[in-house]
Design an enzyme around this catalytic site. Structure first.
Site, PDB file in Angstrom:
ATOM      1  N   ASP A 136       0.829  -1.213   0.000  1.00  0.00           N
ATOM      2  CA  ASP A 136       0.000   0.000   0.000  1.00  0.00           C
ATOM      3  C   ASP A 136       0.863   1.264   0.000  1.00  0.00           C
ATOM      4  O   ASP A 136       1.990   1.257   0.484  1.00  0.00           O
ATOM      5  CB  ASP A 136      -0.910   0.017   1.238  1.00  0.00           C
ATOM      6  N   GLU A 137       0.315   2.307  -0.511  1.00  0.00           N
ATOM      7  CA  GLU A 137       0.843   3.668  -0.367  1.00  0.00           C
ATOM      8  C   GLU A 137       2.341   3.799  -0.643  1.00  0.00           C
ATOM      9  O   GLU A 137       3.035   4.543   0.032  1.00  0.00           O
ATOM     10  CB  GLU A 137       0.529   4.189   1.047  1.00  0.00           C
TER      11      GLU A 137
END
Ligand code: TNX
Length: 592
Positions: A380-381
């Site tokens: 993620d991210e």
């Protein structure tokens, strides 16, 4: 930080049990004989009493007590008052069963079944004060007690069970030890709430008569604890595992690494834990699990039929690793620790071979410590690793996981990478519509649903919730409960959904009491979505059943949020134990 408003456990006041007969004192599992003398009634049927060599007078006495039990008030808990809601409930008002000091737990001769029997005894002994011996038998019959019958039968599936309560005894039947374990959680909830007391309580330990046939809707039912933003010690994690077990969850996802801290010892890269672990949000001392600590968590979870899924978040969320090994940092220089709560700034260099040495070593050691089939690689991210650099990195890490014989899980951002056998995506979006994830599903991925606006237990309940976030909105209990995993994502067929998971991120969560405050009562909502057939879905019924759980949490000294949406009884009707509950005691004994 000030603690949220909770049901802070009050000191036990024996005189406070105004609506109960006298509280037994000095009892407990080790003093069970004394407790036995005060037991009001025996449900031992006469036929079995004969085989235990009783005199005619004793038999008559037993029959008299049996008759008294039949005239006694009905069980205070209804057979369907269970969270998560069982698949099929058939009450029989004439079939209540009373446990007593003679109750024996008979279990199939199988080590895993015996372990479930011992856990049941350990759950029931503190409050009842009964000895509850556990014995094994080839074909365990209730015979006035509780039978846990492991049939090996495939009918009830990998986790299902059948519970039959009759005046003569209680029987849980299951094809697997996991099924017996889930049946035990149901049995526990059917007893009066005082069963959660850590000390003996004078109570009629009556179970409502009838039958339950039950099995889960989804095979994957989990919760995630972020131990990276704030570190939580082994005892806290074991207590969280107890909460998962209560609600028939079967996966604990541990978010072990992030920018603020690295929480697992890795022998081949020792500074990850010793340097990378010595920090947390706000700049506290942090901490890490030794490999022995981690094994203890895995074993405690396994004994409750819960699989630990460890996550090493890659290629972003890696700042703590960079503080320990500057060679991994894109500029080759170790940065100072980070104690803030921003995301998306850190990464390991996807163009450096040293990065893959690191990933191979870390995941290899973690796989060796983790018997469960899954490794979570985050994903993620990673805002600074884009396009082909990102998908290429993910594809290589997916291959490393496959090479370790494990199935890869990643947050749904890994969707654009090529499919790897069996891979699972954990959806945490808020829109319900994500063509990239839907496409990954068409290429073979399965999904775990953690929609940020329903299942993120770090979101505040209401604007005045003292801790938590609100970027995905406020999540009150109804919002946590009112969605359907099978119909949540556009263009994703129901059979691509393996289950649900409730993540608890801990940027603002610093203590066990705060963990419990955020989990309860929302975790049971997610658990019910994962376990119960959609036909049982009913907000009004759910909040009534949740209210009954609150009485149990109070009795057990567990903190929870008194959400105004739930009709909690005004006063606990049972004595409140001191903090330091039986779950804690169980946690301690597991560590001994
Ligand atoms: C997003 S959800 C994150 C986490 C934060 C969380 C806070 C996800 C995969 N990443 O890094 O802790 O929001 O709610």
């Amino acid at each position: 930080m000030s603690s949220p408003s909770t049901t802070a456990p009050e000191p036990l006041d024996p005189s406070g049990a105004v609506d109960l007969p006298a509280v037994q004192t000095g009892g407990g599992p080790d003093n069970a004989t004394a407790a036995a003398d005060t037991t009001p009634a025996s449900a031992t049927p006469a036929g079995h009493a004969g085989t235990s060599g009783r005199t005619a007078g004793e038999l008559a006495g037993a029959a008299e007590r049996q008759a008294a039990a039949l005239l006694a008030p009905p069980a205070p808990v209804r057979l369907g008052d269970v969270v998560p809601a069982p698949e099929r409930v058939t009450p029989d008002a004439d079939a209540d069963h009373l446990l007593d000091a003679d109750t024996v737990i008979r279990v199939s001769a199988d080590p895993a079944a015996l372990a479930v029997g011992e856990q049941l005894a350990a759950l029931l002994r503190p409050a009842t004060g009964y000895p509850l011996p556990v014995t094994d038998a080839a074909a365990p019959a209730p015979a006035g007690g509780i039978a846990l019958d492991l049939t090996g039968d495939a009918d009830l599936g990998a986790e299902g069970y059948r519970l039959d309560v009759t005046p003569a005894g209680v029987r849980i039947t299951a094809g697997t030890a996991a099924g017996l374990h889930h049946g035990v959680q149901t049995l526990r909830q059917l007893l009066p709430a005082a069963i959660e007391s850590a000390t003996p309580v004078a109570e009629r330990w009556v179970l409502p008569g009838g039958s339950i046939v039950d099995r889960p809707r989804y095979p994957h039912r989990g919760a995630m604890l972020d131990v990276a933003r704030h570190f939580f010690g082994v005892a806290d994690v074991l207590r969280v595992i107890d909460h998962l077990a209560r609600y028939k969850l079967n996966r604990l996802h541990l978010h072990l690494t992030d920018d603020q801290g690295w929480r697992i010892a890795v022998d081949s890269w020792p500074r990850l834990a010793t340097v990378g672990g010595a920090n947390e949000v706000g700049g506290g001392p942090g901490g890490h699990y030794t490999q022995a600590d981690y094994r203890r968590i895995v074993a405690y979870a396994a004994a409750r039929h819960i699989t630990v899924i460890p996550e090493i978040d890659l290629p972003g969320h890696t700042h703590a690793a960079l503080t320990a090994y500057g060679e991994l940092a894109p500029d080759g220089v170790a940065p100072p620790p980070y104690a803030g709560t921003e995301v998306g700034f850190s990464y390991v260099d996807p163009a450096s071979e040293r990065t893959y040495d690191f990933v191979t070593d870390v995941l290899g050691e973690l796989a060796a410590l983790t018997p469960g089939g899954w490794l979570h690689i985050g994903g993620d991210e990673a805002f600074k690793v884009k396009g082909a650099a990102y998908t290429g990195f993910v594809e290589r890490v997916q291959q490393i996981v496959a090479g370790l014989g494990r199935t890869v899980i990643g947050w749904h951002q890994i969707a654009p990478a090529a499919h790897a056998d069996g891979r699972l995506l954990q959806w945490w979006g808020t829109s319900g519509d994500d063509p990239v994830t839907a496409d990954a599903v068409r290429r073979g991925a399965k999904l775990i649903l953690s929609p940020g606006n329903h299942a993120y237990l770090d979101m505040k309940y209401a604007p005045d919730t003292p801790i938590g976030h609100d970027w995905a909105g406020l999540i009150d209990v109804r919002r946590a409960y009112d969605w359907d995993p099978a119909a949540h994502l556009t263009d994703v067929p129901a059979d691509a959904v393996l289950g649900v998971e409730a993540p608890l991120w801990t940027e603002s969560v610093t203590t066990l009491a705060e963990i419990e405050f955020m989990l309860l009562p929302r975790l049971p909502a997610i658990a019910e979505l994962g376990w119960s057939p959609r036909s049982t879905h009913d907000w009004d019924g759910f909040r009534e059943r949740l209210a009954g759980q609150g009485v149990r949490w109070t009795a057990a000294g567990i903190t929870f949020h008194r959400s105004p949406e739930v009709p909690w009884p005004a006063q606990p009707s049972i004595p409140t134990p001191r903090p330091g509950t039986q779950d804690r005691a169980a946690a301690r004994s597991a560590q001994a």
